[in-house]
Design a protein around this motif. Structure first.
Motif: not given
Length: 152
Positions: A88, A95, A48-49
């Motif tokens: 994350c 995140g 999700s970064r």
């Protein structure tokens, strides 16, 4: 929730808490074992970064879907019938939790990989960068030095 006179949760309530926690979280060792199994791991792993973070290093086989892009890109990337695991940077970043929340609100079955990319690398699992695959020596504070698994 009711507490025992000593201030602790009653055992049945504690058991329900930990059962729920295990339903929502997984760890890097379990994800690595599922991915190494050679077949379908039973989930899609989502990083999700940001793109810059992804390029710096990510889990092989992960799909890049930054949290901010979940609402607009999820339908083209994911199938609601397949569970999702998000990650994350690490324990100091939420995140993956924000991404998991967004996915759950959109109807996906989702877990968060605790430890994130940091613990993936610290436990000695292979990762990809923009140039190559790498693996670091396991950190003895996060993984056993002489064993394939922690045994927990």
């Amino acid at each position: 929730m009711t507490t025992h006179p000593t201030g602790h949760l009653r055992p049945a309530e504690a058991a329900a808490h930990f059962r729920a926690r295990l339903a929502l979280y997984t760890d890097v060792s379990d994800v690595a074992a599922a991915l190494a199994g050679g077949g379908d791991p039973g989930f899609v792993l989502i990083d999700s970064r940001s793109t810059e973070s992804w390029d710096q290093g990510h889990v092989p086989g992960a799909v890049h879907l930054p949290t901010a892009l979940v609402p607009e890109r999820v339908e083209e990337i994911l199938d609601r019938a397949v569970p999702v695991v998000t990650y994350c940077w690490g324990p100091g970043c939420d995140g993956a939790a924000r991404s998991a929340l967004a996915l759950a609100e959109l109807g996906f079955h989702v877990k968060e990989m605790i430890g994130g990319f940091e613990y993936w690398v610290r436990e000695g699992f292979e990762f990809e960068t923009g140039q190559a695959r790498e693996r670091r020596t396991p950190d003895p504070l996060t993984a056993p030095e002489q064993a394939a698994a922690c045994g927990c």
